[in-house]
Design a protein around this motif. Structure first.
Motif, mmCIF file in Angstrom:
data_model
loop_
_atom_site.group_PDB
_atom_site.id
_atom_site.type_symbol
_atom_site.label_atom_id
_atom_site.label_comp_id
_atom_site.label_asym_id
_atom_site.label_seq_id
_atom_site.Cartn_x
_atom_site.Cartn_y
_atom_site.Cartn_z
ATOM 1 N N ARG A 25 40.959 36.736 38.587
ATOM 2 C CA ARG A 25 39.507 37.315 38.135
ATOM 3 C C ARG A 25 40.185 37.085 36.562
ATOM 4 O O ARG A 25 38.879 37.485 35.608
ATOM 5 N N ARG A 34 38.921 28.413 37.890
ATOM 6 C CA ARG A 34 38.956 30.047 38.649
ATOM 7 C C ARG A 34 38.894 29.871 40.285
ATOM 8 O O ARG A 34 38.930 30.752 41.399
ATOM 9 N N THR A 38 40.157 30.728 43.505
ATOM 10 C CA THR A 38 39.884 31.782 44.689
ATOM 11 C C THR A 38 39.560 31.096 46.659
ATOM 12 O O THR A 38 39.555 31.787 47.803
#
Length: 79
Positions: A25, A34, A38
């Motif tokens: 994050r 990102r 994730t």
């Protein structure tokens, strides 16, 4: 006793997953990178429901790769 070991492994994996999500994050990377990271973490989380030991190994590799990336020893493509 085996149950205690399983519980300890579960706690360790849960703590590492929290740390990994926090690190991802805060990374200064494009949103697409990102999101990919994730997704990998979500896959590891899902795997933990069926194969805790395997998920723990995958998470260790993920964290090592993340360390390498943060220290400049690997690129976004290698994550």
């Amino acid at each position: 006793m085996e149950h205690d070991g399983q519980l300890q492994l579960y706690e360790a994996v849960a703590d590492q997953l929290k740390e990994a999500h926090s690190r991802v994050r805060t990374l200064q990377v494009p949103e697409g990178v990102r999101m990919a990271l994730t997704r990998k973490l979500l896959a590891i989380t899902a795997a933990a429901k069926h194969d805790l030991a395997g998920a723990a190994r995958r998470l260790e590799r993920f964290m090592a790769d993340l360390d390498d990336f943060e220290e400049g020893r690997s690129t976004e493509e290698e994550l």
